[in-house]
Scaffold this active site. Structure first.
Site, PDB file in Angstrom:
ATOM      1  N   THR A 140       0.788  -1.147   0.164  1.00  0.00           N
ATOM      2  CA  THR A 140       0.008  -0.069   0.002  1.00  0.00           C
ATOM      3  C   THR A 140       0.861   1.257   0.203  1.00  0.00           C
ATOM      4  OG1 THR A 140      -0.166  -0.310   2.558  1.00  0.00           O
ATOM      5  CG2 THR A 140      -2.090  -1.144   1.324  1.00  0.00           C
TER       6      THR A 140
ATOM      7  N   LEU B  12       5.135  -6.744  12.532  1.00  0.00           N
ATOM      8  CA  LEU B  12       6.519  -7.064  12.346  1.00  0.00           C
ATOM      9  C   LEU B  12       7.394  -6.000  12.121  1.00  0.00           C
ATOM     10  CD1 LEU B  12       7.557  -7.402   9.341  1.00  0.00           C
ATOM     11  CD2 LEU B  12       5.861  -9.656   9.316  1.00  0.00           C
TER      12      LEU B  12
ATOM     13  N   PHE C  55      12.876   2.965  21.278  1.00  0.00           N
ATOM     14  CA  PHE C  55      12.629   4.157  20.283  1.00  0.00           C
ATOM     15  C   PHE C  55      13.047   5.288  20.887  1.00  0.00           C
ATOM     16  CE2 PHE C  55      10.890   2.463  16.411  1.00  0.00           C
ATOM     17  CZ  PHE C  55      10.859   0.990  16.571  1.00  0.00           C
TER      18      PHE C  55
ATOM     19  N   GLY D 262      19.348   9.911  15.932  1.00  0.00           N
ATOM     20  CA  GLY D 262      20.000   9.465  14.846  1.00  0.00           C
ATOM     21  C   GLY D 262      19.677  10.422  13.713  1.00  0.00           C
TER      22      GLY D 262
ATOM     23  N   CYS E 255       7.773   1.707   6.033  1.00  0.00           N
ATOM     24  CA  CYS E 255       6.359   2.102   6.710  1.00  0.00           C
ATOM     25  C   CYS E 255       6.288   3.591   7.555  1.00  0.00           C
ATOM     26  CB  CYS E 255       6.157   0.879   7.702  1.00  0.00           C
ATOM     27  SG  CYS E 255       6.065  -0.469   7.309  1.00  0.00           S
TER      28      CYS E 255
HETATM   29  N1  NAD Z   1       7.413  -4.376   5.506  1.00  0.00           N
HETATM   30  C1  NAD Z   1       6.999  -4.183   6.832  1.00  0.00           C
HETATM   31  O1  NAD Z   1       7.970  -4.417   7.757  1.00  0.00           O
HETATM   32  C2  NAD Z   1       5.805  -4.118   6.851  1.00  0.00           C
HETATM   33  C3  NAD Z   1       5.338  -4.470   8.370  1.00  0.00           C
HETATM   34  C4  NAD Z   1       3.858  -4.300   8.905  1.00  0.00           C
HETATM   35  C5  NAD Z   1       3.036  -3.970   7.770  1.00  0.00           C
HETATM   36  N2  NAD Z   1       3.371  -3.832   6.371  1.00  0.00           N
HETATM   37  C6  NAD Z   1       2.417  -3.459   5.518  1.00  0.00           C
HETATM   38  O2  NAD Z   1       1.855  -4.887   4.828  1.00  0.00           O
HETATM   39  C7  NAD Z   1       1.918  -4.484   3.146  1.00  0.00           C
HETATM   40  C8  NAD Z   1       2.861  -5.161   2.584  1.00  0.00           C
HETATM   41  O3  NAD Z   1       4.015  -4.790   2.742  1.00  0.00           O
HETATM   42  P1  NAD Z   1       5.352  -5.350   2.092  1.00  0.00           P
HETATM   43  O4  NAD Z   1       6.622  -4.429   2.762  1.00  0.00           O
HETATM   44  O5  NAD Z   1       5.350  -6.744   2.520  1.00  0.00           O
HETATM   45  O6  NAD Z   1       5.261  -5.060   0.515  1.00  0.00           O
HETATM   46  P2  NAD Z   1       6.310  -5.489  -0.667  1.00  0.00           P
HETATM   47  O7  NAD Z   1       6.175  -4.488  -1.480  1.00  0.00           O
HETATM   48  O8  NAD Z   1       7.424  -6.132  -0.050  1.00  0.00           O
HETATM   49  O9  NAD Z   1       5.245  -6.831  -1.367  1.00  0.00           O
HETATM   50  C9  NAD Z   1       4.183  -6.798  -1.900  1.00  0.00           C
HETATM   51  C10 NAD Z   1       3.899  -7.905  -2.830  1.00  0.00           C
HETATM   52  O10 NAD Z   1       2.634  -8.012  -3.497  1.00  0.00           O
HETATM   53  C11 NAD Z   1       2.717  -8.348  -4.696  1.00  0.00           C
HETATM   54  N3  NAD Z   1       1.648  -8.123  -5.564  1.00  0.00           N
HETATM   55  C12 NAD Z   1       0.960  -6.884  -5.717  1.00  0.00           C
HETATM   56  N4  NAD Z   1      -0.289  -6.974  -6.371  1.00  0.00           N
HETATM   57  C13 NAD Z   1      -0.658  -8.310  -6.197  1.00  0.00           C
HETATM   58  C14 NAD Z   1      -1.620  -9.215  -6.599  1.00  0.00           C
HETATM   59  N5  NAD Z   1      -2.931  -8.625  -7.429  1.00  0.00           N
HETATM   60  N6  NAD Z   1      -1.762 -10.698  -6.497  1.00  0.00           N
HETATM   61  C15 NAD Z   1      -0.758 -11.048  -5.974  1.00  0.00           C
HETATM   62  N7  NAD Z   1       0.495 -10.393  -5.538  1.00  0.00           N
HETATM   63  C16 NAD Z   1       0.310  -9.047  -5.717  1.00  0.00           C
HETATM   64  C17 NAD Z   1       3.942  -7.608  -5.173  1.00  0.00           C
HETATM   65  O11 NAD Z   1       4.320  -8.478  -6.427  1.00  0.00           O
HETATM   66  C18 NAD Z   1       4.808  -7.900  -3.947  1.00  0.00           C
HETATM   67  O12 NAD Z   1       5.708  -9.240  -4.191  1.00  0.00           O
HETATM   68  C19 NAD Z   1       1.739  -3.054   3.309  1.00  0.00           C
HETATM   69  O13 NAD Z   1       0.454  -2.562   3.420  1.00  0.00           O
HETATM   70  C20 NAD Z   1       2.843  -2.347   4.256  1.00  0.00           C
HETATM   71  O14 NAD Z   1       2.447  -1.044   4.700  1.00  0.00           O
HETATM   72  C21 NAD Z   1       4.894  -3.901   5.851  1.00  0.00           C
HETATM   73  O1  UPG Z   2      15.071   4.417  18.424  1.00  0.00           O
HETATM   74  C1  UPG Z   2      14.910   4.414  17.112  1.00  0.00           C
HETATM   75  C2  UPG Z   2      14.203   3.266  16.606  1.00  0.00           C
HETATM   76  C3  UPG Z   2      14.138   3.130  15.114  1.00  0.00           C
HETATM   77  N1  UPG Z   2      14.910   4.247  14.379  1.00  0.00           N
HETATM   78  C4  UPG Z   2      14.623   4.286  12.878  1.00  0.00           C
HETATM   79  O2  UPG Z   2      13.278   4.021  12.679  1.00  0.00           O
HETATM   80  C5  UPG Z   2      13.151   3.330  11.477  1.00  0.00           C
HETATM   81  C6  UPG Z   2      12.293   1.923  11.533  1.00  0.00           C
HETATM   82  O3  UPG Z   2      12.615   1.053  12.182  1.00  0.00           O
HETATM   83  P1  UPG Z   2      11.987  -0.087  12.874  1.00  0.00           P
HETATM   84  O4  UPG Z   2      10.790   0.421  13.654  1.00  0.00           O
HETATM   85  O5  UPG Z   2      13.043  -0.961  13.748  1.00  0.00           O
HETATM   86  O6  UPG Z   2      11.613  -0.891  11.324  1.00  0.00           O
HETATM   87  P2  UPG Z   2      10.504  -1.149  10.663  1.00  0.00           P
HETATM   88  O7  UPG Z   2      10.896  -2.563  10.032  1.00  0.00           O
HETATM   89  O8  UPG Z   2      10.241  -0.311   9.573  1.00  0.00           O
HETATM   90  O9  UPG Z   2       9.116  -1.268  11.688  1.00  0.00           O
HETATM   91  C7  UPG Z   2       8.237  -0.446  11.753  1.00  0.00           C
HETATM   92  O10 UPG Z   2       7.309  -0.384  10.673  1.00  0.00           O
HETATM   93  C8  UPG Z   2       6.551  -1.797  10.450  1.00  0.00           C
HETATM   94  C9  UPG Z   2       5.618  -1.532   9.307  1.00  0.00           C
HETATM   95  O11 UPG Z   2       4.567  -0.917   9.556  1.00  0.00           O
HETATM   96  C10 UPG Z   2       5.937  -2.091  11.764  1.00  0.00           C
HETATM   97  O12 UPG Z   2       4.945  -3.306  11.677  1.00  0.00           O
HETATM   98  C11 UPG Z   2       6.873  -2.170  12.951  1.00  0.00           C
HETATM   99  O13 UPG Z   2       6.177  -2.252  14.207  1.00  0.00           O
HETATM  100  C12 UPG Z   2       7.651  -0.804  13.129  1.00  0.00           C
HETATM  101  O14 UPG Z   2       8.515  -0.932  14.195  1.00  0.00           O
HETATM  102  C13 UPG Z   2      14.511   2.820  11.015  1.00  0.00           C
HETATM  103  O15 UPG Z   2      14.973   3.691  10.120  1.00  0.00           O
HETATM  104  C14 UPG Z   2      15.421   3.168  12.241  1.00  0.00           C
HETATM  105  O16 UPG Z   2      16.592   3.482  12.134  1.00  0.00           O
HETATM  106  C15 UPG Z   2      15.610   5.374  15.227  1.00  0.00           C
HETATM  107  O17 UPG Z   2      15.893   6.020  14.261  1.00  0.00           O
HETATM  108  N2  UPG Z   2      15.422   5.412  16.545  1.00  0.00           N
END
Ligand code: NAD
Ligand code: UPG
Length: 442
Positions: A88, A155, A251, A255, A262
């Protein structure tokens, strides 16, 4: 009880979710439209770097509980639950682009032949699950029952598998007790506390959580900026604050700002969401502004010291937006590199894992090194943008050995000042006094 599950999208969230659900006993098919990703996955190779993921994936492919396909019809066959985990991303105006989510809703409607519960894991603005329900209803080709559940994901990249097994909570938003209970049952083996609520509250919990964490980061960064001017040390300040349980010690790492896939997009989407209902989210707008300034801080500092950076050879240590990931989305290193390009510097970048992804973003505007020694060789200045373990553990005496002039701008406060003072190093960090070479006890 074992369930038949499909997960749509095999990115950081979808793949980790699919793998972990199969590991706790469910039968899972992961679907993606990206042929290349599915080819790799079928061979047992993870397209993303995430500690522990590939091993767990192989284990569950081999025990027959985990399969992959590009075909929605095959993937949805006889599934009781379908997770949506597609991206998204942010649109130009900062709001969330829901086109992938809507496409999946249409894919579901056109292919299912049995009752299903659709679970939204993607981060979506409040009200989106109602839209998903509506899109499915409008496009359904079979006479089946579809329930919609919001189950946002918390995550973190770099510890995604660990976080899935040991998360703080699982949020389940539903308007139907039966569907909520089914999703609760599916997750039971994780043994994580469950919060059951309505769909809109579940959607908001995700945005509010990310916005709050981003706020903590911008807050501590602002304090660090004031510390620098008043001669205080942010590390001690954050430690002293964090011992108060009401504040908490997480948090509070000052930095060069937050990056990643996200926080930047979710904070902007929440500002938009608020704006849509005539609420100006002043606090969050400031959090975003503070972060933008903070990401540019190291280069601004260096410019303050050198005047011009033109012609300087600059090493960037760490390119990924945080350690233990290959993700370069919204990484501070990209802001640094682009500013340095404008300044006319020669730039060399190093990252232990994210080099390939960095090349896709920065192309040949910078040079790349595959080890720290090489990136530092003949450099006039080093910028640390990611606190990878090997950068934190890099021996400080080696900076003066490899660099033309050992001047380090550390955006992640990797080293204790007492240690830096023992070496021949000029060292500028965040929210702490600078250390100059004359201090070195060499
Ligand atoms: N990356 C994170 O740490 C994290 C953590 C929590 C929540 N989220 C949320 O989860 C969602 C996914 O994030 P992500 O980082 O895993 O995304 P990503 O971009 O890594 O992966 C998305 C995948 O979906 C596939 N896709 C797109 N349209 C499709 C369709 N119609 N059918 C099948 N596959 C399709 C793409 O090819 C891609 O592989 C977002 O909304 C994000 O905000 C991400
Ligand atoms: O004390 C801190 C902690 C984090 N960061 C920065 O913040 C960003 C995000 O870090 P982190 O939260 O560890 O990583 P993400 O994988 O982006 O995870 C966040 O975003 C995800 C997507 O929504 C959520 O699921 C998680 O709970 C949320 O922590 C990075 O650039 C870090 O360098 C700082 O500068 N200071």
């Amino acid at each position: 009880m074992m369930r038949n599950i499909a997960v749509v999208g095999t990115g950081y969230v979808g793949l980790v979710t699919g793998v972990c659900l199969s590991d706790i006993g469910h039968h899972v098919t992961c679907i993606d439209i990206d042929e290349q990703k599915i080819q790799l996955l079928k061979q047992g190779k993870s397209p993303i770097y995430e500690p522990g993921l590939e091993e767990l994936m192989l284990k569950n492919i081999n025990n027959g509980r985990l399969t992959f396909t590009t075909d929605h019809q095959t993937g949805f066959h006889q599934k009781e639950v379908i997770y949506i985990a597609v991206g998204t991303p942010q649109k130009k105006d900062g709001s969330a682009d829901l086109s992938y989510v809507h496409q999946v809703a249409r894919d579901i409607a056109r292919n299912i032949k049995q009752d299903v519960i659709v679970v939204t894991k993607s981060t979506v603005p409040v009200g989106t699950n109602d839209e998903i329900r509506q899109v499915i209803k409008e496009n359904l080709v079979s006479d089946v029952q579809v329930d919609v559940v919001s189950n946002p994901e918390f995550l973190r990249e770099g510890s995604a598998v660990q976080d899935t097994f040991h998360g703080d909570r699982i949020v389940i938003g539903a308007d139907n007790e039966k569907a909520a209970t089914m999703i609760e049952e599916i997750n039971k083996p994780f043994g994580i506390p469950v919060v059951k609520t309505d769909i809109r509250s579940a959607e908001m919990i995700k945005y509010a959580s990310n916005a709050f964490l981003a706020t903590k980061i911008s807050f501590i960064n602002e304090i660090s900026n004031i510390c620098e001017k008043l001669g205080a040390n942010i590390e001690d300040v954050a430690y002293g604050m964090g011992l108060d349980h009401r504040i908490g010690n997480q948090f509070l790492r000052a930095g060069i700002g937050y990056g990643g896939s996200c926080f930047p997009k979710d904070t902007k989407a929440l500002v938009q969401m608020a704006g849509n209902v005539d609420h100006k989210f002043e606090l969050l707008e400031s959090v975003i502004r503070v972060n933008n300034v903070q990401q540019a801080k190291l280069v601004e500092k260096a410019k303050g010291f050198f005047g011009s950076l033109e012609g300087k050879t600059v090493a960037i240590l760490g390119l990924a937006f945080k350690p233990n990931t290959d993700d370069m989305r919204e990484a501070a290193s990209v802001v640094i590199a682009n500013m340095l390009i404008q300044e006319g510097a020669r730039i060399k970048g190093y990252d232990p894992i994210a080099l390939e992804n960095a090349k896709r973003i920065l192309g040949d505007s910078i040079e790349y090194s595959d080890n720290i020694e090489d990136v530092l060789a003949d450099a006039d200045i080093a910028f640390i943008s990611t606190e990878w373990k090997e950068i934190v553990e890099f021996e400080l005496h080696l900076y003066s050995k490899y660099m033309k002039t050992p001047i380090v701008f550390d955006g992640r406060n990797c080293y204790a000042l007492e240690e830096v003072e023992k070496h021949d190093l000029e060292y500028h960090s965040i929210g702490r006094p600078s250390v100059y070479r004359s201090k070195a006890k060499v």
